[in-house]
Design an enzyme around this catalytic site. Structure first.
Site, PDB file in Angstrom:
ATOM      1  N   GLY A  79    -116.568 -30.343 -45.462  1.00 30.10           N
ATOM      2  CA  GLY A  79    -116.851 -30.513 -44.045  1.00 30.10           C
ATOM      3  C   GLY A  79    -116.063 -29.507 -43.249  1.00 30.10           C
ATOM      4  N   GLY A  80    -116.040 -29.696 -41.923  1.00 30.61           N
ATOM      5  CA  GLY A  80    -115.318 -28.757 -41.085  1.00 30.61           C
ATOM      6  C   GLY A  80    -113.833 -28.741 -41.380  1.00 30.61           C
ATOM      7  N   PHE A  81    -113.292 -29.887 -41.857  1.00 32.94           N
ATOM      8  CA  PHE A  81    -111.861 -30.001 -42.127  1.00 32.94           C
ATOM      9  C   PHE A  81    -111.450 -29.246 -43.373  1.00 32.94           C
ATOM     10  CE2 PHE A  81    -114.023 -33.379 -44.350  1.00 32.94           C
ATOM     11  CZ  PHE A  81    -113.514 -33.274 -45.624  1.00 32.94           C
ATOM     12  N   GLY A  82    -112.350 -29.126 -44.361  1.00 36.29           N
ATOM     13  CA  GLY A  82    -111.991 -28.533 -45.638  1.00 36.29           C
ATOM     14  C   GLY A  82    -112.844 -29.074 -46.765  1.00 36.29           C
TER      15      GLY A  82
ATOM     16  N   VAL B 103    -116.652 -32.795 -54.685  1.00 35.93           N
ATOM     17  CA  VAL B 103    -117.489 -33.938 -54.316  1.00 35.93           C
ATOM     18  C   VAL B 103    -117.916 -33.922 -52.847  1.00 35.93           C
ATOM     19  CG1 VAL B 103    -116.568 -35.447 -56.100  1.00 35.93           C
ATOM     20  CG2 VAL B 103    -115.454 -35.392 -53.866  1.00 35.93           C
ATOM     21  N   GLY B 104    -117.407 -32.985 -52.049  1.00 36.56           N
ATOM     22  CA  GLY B 104    -117.820 -32.951 -50.651  1.00 36.56           C
ATOM     23  C   GLY B 104    -117.049 -31.922 -49.853  1.00 36.56           C
TER      24      GLY B 104
ATOM     25  N   VAL C 170    -113.163 -31.863 -50.383  1.00 38.52           N
ATOM     26  CA  VAL C 170    -112.699 -33.020 -51.136  1.00 38.52           C
ATOM     27  C   VAL C 170    -113.071 -32.833 -52.600  1.00 38.52           C
ATOM     28  CG1 VAL C 170    -112.869 -35.508 -51.475  1.00 38.52           C
ATOM     29  CG2 VAL C 170    -112.896 -34.575 -49.160  1.00 38.52           C
TER      30      VAL C 170
ATOM     31  N   ASP D 246    -113.398 -41.868 -35.436  1.00 39.35           N
ATOM     32  CA  ASP D 246    -114.536 -41.232 -36.105  1.00 39.35           C
ATOM     33  C   ASP D 246    -115.228 -42.237 -37.017  1.00 39.35           C
ATOM     34  OD1 ASP D 246    -116.277 -39.149 -36.567  1.00 39.35           O
ATOM     35  OD2 ASP D 246    -115.091 -38.268 -38.169  1.00 39.35           O
TER      36      ASP D 246
ATOM     37  N   LYS E 158    -108.083 -34.396 -50.760  1.00 35.95           N
ATOM     38  CA  LYS E 158    -108.616 -33.792 -49.544  1.00 35.95           C
ATOM     39  C   LYS E 158    -107.764 -32.582 -49.193  1.00 35.95           C
ATOM     40  CE  LYS E 158    -109.567 -34.855 -44.680  1.00 35.95           C
ATOM     41  NZ  LYS E 158    -109.558 -35.913 -43.651  1.00 35.95           N
TER      42      LYS E 158
END
Length: 454
Positions: A25-28, A22-23, A30, A153, A45
């Site tokens: 980003g830089g973190f990893g 579902v998504g 989801v 954030d 996550k």
């Protein structure tokens, strides 16, 4: 390496099914998955293997313990307006069968984020819903600060929405104990949290240490985004924002100011918004003070919330929404605006009647204005149907700002890539860019723009 022991349980692959990305980003990444024993969907996550990216402004490699910190912060800040953590994940998610992955198991928010809602609607929310979101974010932040935590954030993508469009704060990857609450045990850090458009002027200094005033400024910019239904500074790169924000630049309030006298309570909320983004950290109101304003404003519109939520939900779910650009042409606002919107509605209906049940139109004798109108009127369908997004983006060349190109490239799905193009490039580029995009469709997706035999 396993996460520290928590009061919540460890969730493994044997407990999960129906995985869905579902998504990212830089973190990893989801995922959405169904917990077999619990019987409902959860969000998982998962950290990039070994490290994660700290933020979009200053990329960092962060040790795995950052995920542990996030889990601990979520437990400490658990409340109705903050995303709930159910447990920790350990296993092999889809696409990775070679190394053990770790993550956080959280409640799944069915409507995505405020950012994704804004991208779907391409316009402002109904006032009752906008005011409720402003109040719910303030409630979540008040609770967070009461626990001596800062978020770091706060932005639309970290305000998640359930199916009833109620908001909860998410992504505590940047949360930390507030340095103003540490007294003599202050921790020095060079890490600057938050996306750059929501960062206060003082945060662009290398020596800055995040405190609660960071979140208060971010909330001010977030209020503007909620009221306007879009991101601030759409064409400004990071370097320009870093230069201009300390000089006093803020999002343009001209359109909002036009509505202040027409919408009960809006003037008070705009006043709060501007106080929150004050250049001096010491003059920004606390969230407890902000709550007094947001609660009062929302109370004036609370009776209209059910209709507002139903209106937005119906438009999101209606099959007709796949064949019209209702949101990009008709902002959802109060009844005072309905008369002026009737003309837009009629124009849209006339435009749509020529397309019928398909997005196809003849490519013959089409002006640039006609091509741009086609791109506008068929936004939802094109987002669903265009698959060669990066090829199209490449062909548009310099018409796509490098920052927008990076955002398109970073999205995991073609639909998300197309949404970025619409919001970051087409909206600001006008007729010329939309016409160029139409022409690229003839090369990559002729079936979308040509009738059979046309």
């Amino acid at each position: 390496m396993a996460l520290p022991s928590q009061k919540t349980e460890l969730v493994g692959d044997t407990s999960l099914e129906k995985w869905e990305s579902v998504g990212s980003g830089g973190f990893g990444h989801v995922y959405k998955a169904r917990h077999k024993d619990w019987g409902f969907d959860v969000a998982i996550k998962i950290l990039h293997e070994g490290v994660c990216s700290f933020n979009n402004y200053l990329p960092h490699s962060i040790p795995f313990t950052k995920l542990c910190d996030e889990a601990n912060h979520m437990d400490k800040a658990s409340c109705e307006f903050v995303l709930r953590r159910y447990g920790t994940y350990q296993g092999y998610p889809p696409g990775n069968k070679t190394s053990m992955q770790h993550g956080i198991v959280m409640e799944f928010m069915g409507r995505g984020s405020l950012q994704s809602l804004q991208e779907e609607l391409s316009g402002p929310l109904p006032w009752p819903l906008a005011f409720r979101l402003a109040h719910q974010v303030a409630l979540g932040m008040t609770f967070l600060h009461s626990k001596n935590l800062i978020h770091g954030d706060l932005k639309p993508s970290n305000v998640l929405l359930n199916m009833d469009l109620n908001a909860k704060l998410a992504d505590f990857g940047l949360s930390r104990v507030s340095t103003s609450a540490l007294n003599s045990n202050r921790e020095t850090t060079e890490e600057i949290g938050g996306s750059y458009k929501y960062m206060p002027p003082e945060a662009f200094k290398a020596s800055y240490e995040p405190v609660r005033a960071f979140d208060r400024y971010s909330y001010g910019i977030l209020l503007w985004s909620i009221l306007r239904g879009k991101e601030p500074y759409p064409m400004a790169c990071c370097a320009r924002v870093e230069l201009r924000i300390p000089e006093g630049d803020r999002p343009c309030c001209e359109e909002i100011d036009k509505m202040k006298l027409k919408v009960d309570g809006l003037e008070e909320l705009v006043d709060l918004m501007k106080k929150c983004w004050h250049e001096s950290p010491f003059k920004r109101p606390t969230f407890q003070d902000s709550l007094k304003v947001t609660e009062k404003v929302f109370s004036k519109h609370e009776k209209g919330i059910h209709k507002a939520v139903l209106d937005v939900s119906t438009r999101l779910e209606s099959p007709n929404s796949n064949q019209s650009s209702w949101a990009s042409n008709v902002p959802l606002q109060t009844p005072e605006q309905s008369e002026s919107n009737d003309t837009v509605d009629n124009k849209m209906i006339l435009s749509q009647s020529s397309i019928q049940d398909s997005v196809s139109v003849s490519t013959k004798i089409m002006s640039d204005e006609d091509k741009a109108k086609f791109v506008d009127n068929n936004r939802a369908k094109l987002i669903q149907s265009v698959t060669e997004v990066m090829a199209v983006t490449e062909e548009l060349g310099n018409m796509v700002h490098p920052e927008a190109y990076s955002c398109v490239e970073a999205k995991a799905t073609t639909q998300d890539k197309m949404r970025v193009l619409y919001n970051r490039t087409f909206r600001s580029g006008g007729v010329v860019v939309k016409a160029a995009f139409y022409d690229t469709l003839k090369n990559h997706h002729p079936e979308l723009v040509e009738r059979p035999g046309g």
